[in-house]
Design a protein around this motif. Structure first.
Motif, PDB file in Angstrom:
ATOM      1  N   ARG A 186     -24.942 -25.573  -6.741  1.00 32.56           N
ATOM      2  CA  ARG A 186     -24.943 -25.990  -8.155  1.00 32.56           C
ATOM      3  C   ARG A 186     -23.503 -26.121  -8.630  1.00 32.56           C
ATOM      4  N   PRO A 187     -23.163 -27.211  -9.351  1.00 31.60           N
ATOM      5  CA  PRO A 187     -21.845 -27.262  -9.987  1.00 31.60           C
ATOM      6  C   PRO A 187     -21.905 -26.429 -11.268  1.00 31.60           C
ATOM      7  N   ILE A 188     -21.188 -25.329 -11.326  1.00 33.86           N
ATOM      8  CA  ILE A 188     -21.380 -24.402 -12.464  1.00 33.86           C
ATOM      9  C   ILE A 188     -20.660 -24.922 -13.712  1.00 33.86           C
ATOM     10  N   PRO A 189     -21.391 -25.150 -14.811  1.00 35.71           N
ATOM     11  CA  PRO A 189     -20.726 -25.611 -16.037  1.00 35.71           C
ATOM     12  C   PRO A 189     -19.803 -24.513 -16.574  1.00 35.71           C
ATOM     13  N   ASP A 190     -18.726 -24.930 -17.226  1.00 35.48           N
ATOM     14  CA  ASP A 190     -17.767 -23.954 -17.733  1.00 35.48           C
ATOM     15  C   ASP A 190     -18.401 -23.025 -18.781  1.00 35.48           C
ATOM     16  N   THR A 191     -19.385 -23.546 -19.534  1.00 34.57           N
ATOM     17  CA  THR A 191     -20.004 -22.720 -20.585  1.00 34.57           C
ATOM     18  C   THR A 191     -20.824 -21.564 -20.010  1.00 34.57           C
ATOM     19  N   VAL A 192     -21.119 -21.622 -18.706  1.00 37.48           N
ATOM     20  CA  VAL A 192     -21.899 -20.526 -18.088  1.00 37.48           C
ATOM     21  C   VAL A 192     -20.966 -19.420 -17.581  1.00 37.48           C
ATOM     22  N   ARG A 193     -19.669 -19.767 -17.426  1.00 43.69           N
ATOM     23  CA  ARG A 193     -18.708 -18.791 -16.899  1.00 43.69           C
ATOM     24  C   ARG A 193     -18.232 -17.861 -18.008  1.00 43.69           C
ATOM     25  N   VAL A 194     -19.168 -17.192 -18.654  1.00 42.07           N
ATOM     26  CA  VAL A 194     -18.808 -16.216 -19.694  1.00 42.07           C
ATOM     27  C   VAL A 194     -19.586 -14.936 -19.434  1.00 42.07           C
ATOM     28  N   VAL A 195     -19.025 -13.828 -19.896  1.00 37.74           N
ATOM     29  CA  VAL A 195     -19.587 -12.474 -19.663  1.00 37.74           C
ATOM     30  C   VAL A 195     -20.212 -12.315 -18.260  1.00 37.74           C
ATOM     31  N   ASP A 196     -19.560 -12.898 -17.289  1.00 34.11           N
ATOM     32  CA  ASP A 196     -19.975 -12.750 -15.892  1.00 34.11           C
ATOM     33  C   ASP A 196     -21.369 -13.353 -15.623  1.00 34.11           C
ATOM     34  N   HIS A 197     -21.878 -14.182 -16.564  1.00 33.76           N
ATOM     35  CA  HIS A 197     -23.249 -14.682 -16.423  1.00 33.76           C
ATOM     36  C   HIS A 197     -23.435 -15.494 -15.141  1.00 33.76           C
ATOM     37  N   ASN A 247     -20.075 -18.230 -25.311  1.00 38.71           N
ATOM     38  CA  ASN A 247     -19.780 -16.801 -25.135  1.00 38.71           C
ATOM     39  C   ASN A 247     -20.446 -15.971 -26.251  1.00 38.71           C
ATOM     40  N   VAL A 248     -20.313 -16.465 -27.497  1.00 38.67           N
ATOM     41  CA  VAL A 248     -20.904 -15.744 -28.632  1.00 38.67           C
ATOM     42  C   VAL A 248     -22.435 -15.684 -28.480  1.00 38.67           C
ATOM     43  N   CYS A 249     -23.047 -16.847 -28.160  1.00 36.94           N
ATOM     44  CA  CYS A 249     -24.524 -16.901 -28.074  1.00 36.94           C
ATOM     45  C   CYS A 249     -25.036 -16.017 -26.937  1.00 36.94           C
ATOM     46  N   ILE A 250     -24.390 -16.120 -25.768  1.00 36.18           N
ATOM     47  CA  ILE A 250     -24.887 -15.350 -24.619  1.00 36.18           C
ATOM     48  C   ILE A 250     -24.732 -13.853 -24.893  1.00 36.18           C
ATOM     49  N   LYS A 251     -23.582 -13.474 -25.482  1.00 33.63           N
ATOM     50  CA  LYS A 251     -23.370 -12.051 -25.797  1.00 33.63           C
ATOM     51  C   LYS A 251     -24.443 -11.546 -26.759  1.00 33.63           C
ATOM     52  N   LYS A 252     -24.751 -12.357 -27.747  1.00 34.88           N
ATOM     53  CA  LYS A 252     -25.731 -11.967 -28.762  1.00 34.88           C
ATOM     54  C   LYS A 252     -27.118 -11.763 -28.115  1.00 34.88           C
ATOM     55  N   LEU A 253     -27.503 -12.733 -27.282  1.00 36.50           N
ATOM     56  CA  LEU A 253     -28.819 -12.622 -26.636  1.00 36.50           C
ATOM     57  C   LEU A 253     -28.871 -11.425 -25.685  1.00 36.50           C
ATOM     58  N   LEU A 254     -27.773 -11.225 -24.941  1.00 38.37           N
ATOM     59  CA  LEU A 254     -27.762 -10.085 -24.012  1.00 38.37           C
ATOM     60  C   LEU A 254     -27.854  -8.775 -24.796  1.00 38.37           C
ATOM     61  N   ALA A 255     -27.184  -8.733 -25.976  1.00 37.43           N
ATOM     62  CA  ALA A 255     -27.214  -7.498 -26.773  1.00 37.43           C
ATOM     63  C   ALA A 255     -28.639  -7.228 -27.267  1.00 37.43           C
ATOM     64  N   ILE A 256     -29.354  -8.287 -27.696  1.00 36.47           N
ATOM     65  CA  ILE A 256     -30.735  -8.090 -28.170  1.00 36.47           C
ATOM     66  C   ILE A 256     -31.605  -7.582 -27.014  1.00 36.47           C
ATOM     67  N   ILE A 257     -31.474  -8.239 -25.859  1.00 39.92           N
ATOM     68  CA  ILE A 257     -32.308  -7.842 -24.709  1.00 39.92           C
ATOM     69  C   ILE A 257     -31.932  -6.412 -24.274  1.00 39.92           C
ATOM     70  N   ASP A 258     -30.642  -6.119 -24.299  1.00 40.09           N
ATOM     71  CA  ASP A 258     -30.174  -4.773 -23.944  1.00 40.09           C
ATOM     72  C   ASP A 258     -30.808  -3.720 -24.848  1.00 40.09           C
ATOM     73  N   GLY A 259     -30.882  -4.039 -26.153  1.00 39.80           N
ATOM     74  CA  GLY A 259     -31.487  -3.114 -27.112  1.00 39.80           C
ATOM     75  C   GLY A 259     -32.950  -2.857 -26.753  1.00 39.80           C
ATOM     76  N   ILE A 260     -33.652  -3.917 -26.351  1.00 37.99           N
ATOM     77  CA  ILE A 260     -35.073  -3.774 -25.986  1.00 37.99           C
ATOM     78  C   ILE A 260     -35.190  -2.886 -24.732  1.00 37.99           C
ATOM     79  N   VAL A 261     -34.274  -3.090 -23.778  1.00 37.15           N
ATOM     80  CA  VAL A 261     -34.310  -2.273 -22.555  1.00 37.15           C
ATOM     81  C   VAL A 261     -34.022  -0.813 -22.904  1.00 37.15           C
ATOM     82  N   ASP A 262     -33.051  -0.570 -23.801  1.00 34.86           N
ATOM     83  CA  ASP A 262     -32.724   0.808 -24.215  1.00 34.86           C
ATOM     84  C   ASP A 262     -33.940   1.494 -24.811  1.00 34.86           C
TER      85      ASP A 262
END
Ligand code: HEM
Length: 501
Positions: A97-108, A237-252
């Motif tokens: 896969r050619p990785i888009p630059d927008t995916v190279r955030v928070v190690d995603h 970066n902002v959107c992915i961080k936000k979604l990961l934080a919500i999912i993280d909260g659910i896992v917690d």
């Protein structure tokens, strides 16, 4: 330098660049394609709807075509035979896969099932998601969840009927798909139908889909990556961080509930949903699946699974409203099969609804939600049809063009589900003329969930309600314009008024 020297040098430089690129193309045995300009290559050939402009170019240069987008060599496939060469004969060679630059955030990019190279990490995630989410056994066991979510959808449309409210078809299909997935994964609704209540999760998913759908100049000119000229990487970066934080909260919350120390009394400790199953594996052996794997995987499935499903429902309804006799025929079939049943369609009923199945196939033929599939990348040099597809070339398979090719389909522009009633053409990756879910090892793992959701939602919506266009608009005047993005949407949202049958 004076004006005269400049006016002499400029055409000379252009001519030199032309000669170099031309000789490069001749020598490199790349597939045919339009002449690339210096630096920008063929970027000017891309319109707002690149699937359409590349379909037009393929009529000139053929179904195996090469272009240069900035520095990126791109090979475009537009016929079933050549798609078979790529995704069956040479499947492994084109599994990158050619990785888009927008995916190279928070190690995603290091956790992403969609963007990882097809190595060990990708195989592990794909195996886990198949076993705990996508297998027929797991899907059969979770049917009640999809039933409940379709029931919620029908309840909402009933309320709209009672109040005379106009319905945004794509919007309600989006909410239903999102809630079906989030209940399957962590036993929670993540969105409401009305737009008044807080929609943090839904808004973050929509925002990320929008960022991901915009062409990023930094992907064409890697030298620009550090500058992020359109700000897309920062936004992603902002959107992915936000979604990961919500999912993280659910896992917690779930971990607390599981350890019995939860202050949230309403959180059950044993849901037996995908989150519980993945946490069980994680607690046994963290190397099998880490906590980060879990949050990134959930994020990825939401992004891959919601918009694709909801845009298919929206396009199917557009086509059915446009052709009332087809809508009536599909409704009659569903009503007959569901005779004496008050319940909504069961997944086991789908096999007895061949016309509804044909309607979905026809929708995916004309309106594939991902018109180029997710881009593939060659992991080595490969010779195809006597041409060289070089290592690292990006591969776009134009399934939209294949769906409208008169060499493959009779009256391709016509919505005619009947064409699928005879024969065995299916979208599971064996009939290369219809591959909206891709084919080969990188094909869509969510195809079975999508198949079930699409038939249940569409069948129920047409069985229970009649649909009219907003503002007394006539069906024959409907707009069919498309909007290219992460998924192929209708340019104008389908706004409709339901009446209970
Ligand atoms: C990949 C289509 C629904 C999860 C893909 C690909 C396509 C696709 C075209 C890329 C195939 C390729 O590159 O060759 C669709 C359509 C859907 C749908 C048309 C619905 C109408 C779903 C759902 C899920 C899902 C419901 C999960 C819940 C994924 C994932 C991948 C993928 C994880 C990446 C696979 C990989 O790279 O290994 N899908 N999809 N999709 N899809 Fe779907």
């Amino acid at each position: 330098m004076d004006y005269y020297t400049l006016s002499f040098l400029f055409p000379l430089v252009l001519a030199l660049a032309y000669a170099i690129i031309n000789s490069y193309r001749r020598n490199s045995r790349l597939p045919p394609g339009p002449f690339p300009l210096p630096i920008i290559g063929n970027l000017l050939h891309l319109s707002d709807n690149p699937h359409q402009s590349l379909a037009t170019l393929a009529k000139w240069y053929g179904p195996l075509m090469s272009l240069k987008f900035g520095t990126r060599t791109t090979v475009v496939v537009s016929s079933p035979d050549i798609a078979k060469d790529f995704f069956q004969t040479h499947d492994h060679s084109f599994s990158g896969r050619p990785i888009p630059d927008t995916v190279r955030v928070v190690d995603h990019d290091n956790y992403s099932l969609v963007w990882l190279p097809a190595g060990d990490q990708w195989r592990r995630l794909r195996k886990i998601s198949k076993e705990y989410l996508f297998s027929v056994q797991r899907l059969d066991a979770s049917e009640h969840i999809r039933q409940q979510k379709v029931r919620d959808l029908l309840d909402y449309v009933n309320q709209c009927c009672a109040s005379g409210k106009v319905v945004n078809m794509g919007g309600i299909a989006f909410t239903t798909s999102l809630n079906a997935l989030s209940n399957l994964m962590f036993s929670l609704d993540s969105a409401q139908y009305d737009s008044v209540s807080s929609q943090e999760f839904k808004d973050a998913v929509s925002a990320l889909l929008e960022v991901g759908g915009k062409p990023n100049i930094a992907d064409f000119f890697p030298i620009l990556k550090p500058f992020d000229p359109q700000g897309l990487k920062r936004h992603s970066n902002v959107c992915i961080k936000k979604l990961l934080a919500i999912i993280d909260g659910i896992v917690d919350q779930r971990l607390q509930a599981r350890s019995g120390s939860s202050v949230h009394d309403n959180v059950p400790s044993k849901n037996n949903d995908v989150l519980d199953l993945l946490l069980n594996i994680n607690q046994k052996d963290e190397s099998e699946i880490s906590r980060d794997d879990i949050t990134h995987l959930f994020l990825e499935l939401f992004i891959a699974g919601i918009d694709t499903t909801s845009s298919t429902i929206e396009w199917a309804m557009v086509e059915l409203i446009h052709r009332p006799h087809i809508l009536e025929k599909a409704r009659l079939e569903v009503t007959k099969v569901m005779e004496n049943k008050k319940n909504i369609i069961q997944e086991s009923d789908i096999a007895r609804l061949p016309y509804l199945q044909a309607v979905i196939k026809e929708t995916l033929r004309l309106h594939p939600p991902i018109p180029f599939l997710v881009p593939h990348q060659a992991i080595r040099d490969v010779e195809i049809q006597g041409y060289l597809v070089p290592k690292n070339a990006q591969i776009l398979c134009n399934v939209w063009a294949m769906g409208r090719d008169p060499k493959i389909w009779l009256h391709p522009e016509k919505f005619m589900p009947e064409r699928f009633l005879e024969g065995k053409t299916d979208y599971k990756g064996q009939s290369f003329e219809l591959i909206p879910f891709g084919a080969g090892r990188r094909s869509c793992p969510g195809i079975n969930i999508a198949h079930r959701m699409l038939h249940m939602m569409l069948g129920s919506l047409i069985r229970e309600f009649d649909w009219k266009l907003e503002g007394n608009m006539r069906a024959q005047d409907m707009d069919m314009d498309e909007k290219f993005g992460l998924t192929l949407q209708r340019k104008l949202p389908l706004m409709v008024i339901p009446t209970k049958i």
